[in-house]
Design an enzyme around this catalytic site. Structure first.
Site, short mmCIF file in Angstrom:
data_model
loop_
_atom_site.label_atom_id
_atom_site.label_comp_id
_atom_site.label_asym_id
_atom_site.label_seq_id
_atom_site.Cartn_x
_atom_site.Cartn_y
_atom_site.Cartn_z
N CYS A 15 -27.31 12.32 7.31
CA CYS A 15 -28.09 11.18 8.10
C CYS A 15 -29.37 11.47 8.36
O CYS A 15 -29.97 12.94 8.32
CB CYS A 15 -26.68 11.12 9.30
SG CYS A 15 -26.74 11.60 10.53
N ASN A 18 -29.14 13.61 12.70
CA ASN A 18 -27.86 14.42 13.02
C ASN A 18 -27.11 14.39 14.16
O ASN A 18 -26.63 15.37 14.85
CB ASN A 18 -28.33 16.14 12.04
CG ASN A 18 -26.84 17.02 12.17
OD1 ASN A 18 -27.30 17.89 12.55
ND2 ASN A 18 -25.78 16.48 11.68
N CYS A 20 -25.11 11.14 15.41
CA CYS A 20 -24.65 9.88 15.51
C CYS A 20 -23.63 10.11 14.63
O CYS A 20 -22.26 10.04 14.80
CB CYS A 20 -25.46 8.64 15.75
SG CYS A 20 -26.07 8.43 17.13
N ARG A 21 -23.98 9.90 13.20
CA ARG A 21 -23.24 9.69 12.26
C ARG A 21 -22.92 10.54 11.25
O ARG A 21 -21.56 10.82 11.23
CB ARG A 21 -23.33 8.31 11.06
CG ARG A 21 -24.10 6.94 10.60
CD ARG A 21 -24.89 6.70 10.44
NE ARG A 21 -26.33 6.65 10.30
CZ ARG A 21 -27.34 6.48 9.42
NH1 ARG A 21 -27.49 5.63 9.24
NH2 ARG A 21 -28.78 7.21 9.32
N SER A 22 -23.52 11.55 10.59
CA SER A 22 -22.89 12.42 10.58
C SER A 22 -22.72 14.26 10.81
O SER A 22 -21.04 14.08 10.60
CB SER A 22 -24.71 13.55 9.32
OG SER A 22 -25.24 14.37 10.01
N ASP A 130 -26.15 2.74 11.30
CA ASP A 130 -26.76 3.66 12.26
C ASP A 130 -26.55 3.23 13.87
O ASP A 130 -26.63 2.04 14.07
CB ASP A 130 -28.03 4.22 12.31
CG ASP A 130 -28.50 4.90 12.71
OD1 ASP A 130 -27.84 5.70 13.64
OD2 ASP A 130 -29.35 5.80 12.16
P1 4NP Z 1 -28.37 8.78 13.03
O1 4NP Z 1 -28.76 8.17 13.91
O2 4NP Z 1 -28.98 9.69 12.07
O3 4NP Z 1 -26.65 8.50 12.70
O4 4NP Z 1 -27.88 10.78 13.59
C1 4NP Z 1 -29.88 8.64 14.44
C2 4NP Z 1 -30.30 9.51 15.68
C3 4NP Z 1 -31.11 9.30 16.13
C4 4NP Z 1 -32.45 8.93 15.98
C5 4NP Z 1 -32.63 8.40 14.60
C6 4NP Z 1 -31.08 7.84 13.93
N1 4NP Z 1 -34.27 8.85 16.73
O5 4NP Z 1 -34.58 8.69 16.03
O6 4NP Z 1 -34.04 9.87 17.14
#
Ligand code: 4NP
Length: 161
Positions: A15, A18, A20-22, A130
């Site tokens: 994702c 790395n 939240c989702r993955s 997300d």
């Molecule tokens: P992920 O979500 O891709 O599911 O881990 C996010 C985590 C952090 C950020 C964006 C999306 N960020 O902008 O830091």
């Protein structure tokens, strides 16, 4: 039918951050693999398309949702996707369309069947929302569970596990 030989089947969830989702998909999928006693046959990891959270633990919302469901996230830390991942992994699974575009760019693989979106395995192909932005970790968890279940069944069938 694919040949498995003695090598494990390697599955990578990807994702944007790395955190939240993955990592949620990694922990859920590993839990399912262990429940079926298939950990000797299937290896699981996750990575980010960005470098923003390298070394960071999963988001507290992901940790809480996993814990609520009896799934450990101990020892997990963010890392960025790199070129060697393309050779190492049999499946490189993005959470949304934007992830897929970036994975293809980073790996220099415009159209490879091992790279696909998790919920394209389901009847209604869609992005995994997300929760970093939506705040809804339950919705994401339910979609991840559904995708991971189908993925594990497919891998077991393909590799006769
Ligand atoms: P992920 O979500 O891709 O599911 O881990 C996010 C985590 C952090 C950020 C964006 C999306 N960020 O902008 O830091």
């Amino acid at each position: 039918m694919k040949e498995r030989h003695l090598k494990k089947v390697h599955v990578l969830f990807v994702c944007l951050g790395n955190i939240c989702r993955s990592p949620m998909a990694e922990a859920v999928f590993r839990h399912m693999v262990e429940e079926e006693g298939a950990e000797g046959c299937i290896a699981v990891d996750s990575a980010a398309t960005s470098s923003w959270h390298v070394g960071d633990p999963p988001h507290k919302g992901t940790v809480a949702k996993l814990r609520e469901n009896g799934i450990s996230s101990e020892g997990m830390a963010g890392r960025q996707l790199n070129l060697s991942d393309f050779d190492k992994f049999d499946y490189i699974i993005g959470m949304d369309d934007s992830n897929i575009r970036t994975i293809r760019d980073l790996l220099g693989q415009p159209d490879h069947p091992k790279i696909f979106r998790l919920l394209d395995l389901t009847e209604h192909g869609r992005d995994v929302p997300d929760p970093y932005y939506t705040g809804d970790f339950q919705e994401t968890y339910e979609l991840v569970i559904g995708g991971c279940r189908i993925l594990l069944d497919r891998i077991k069938k393909e590799y006769q596990i």
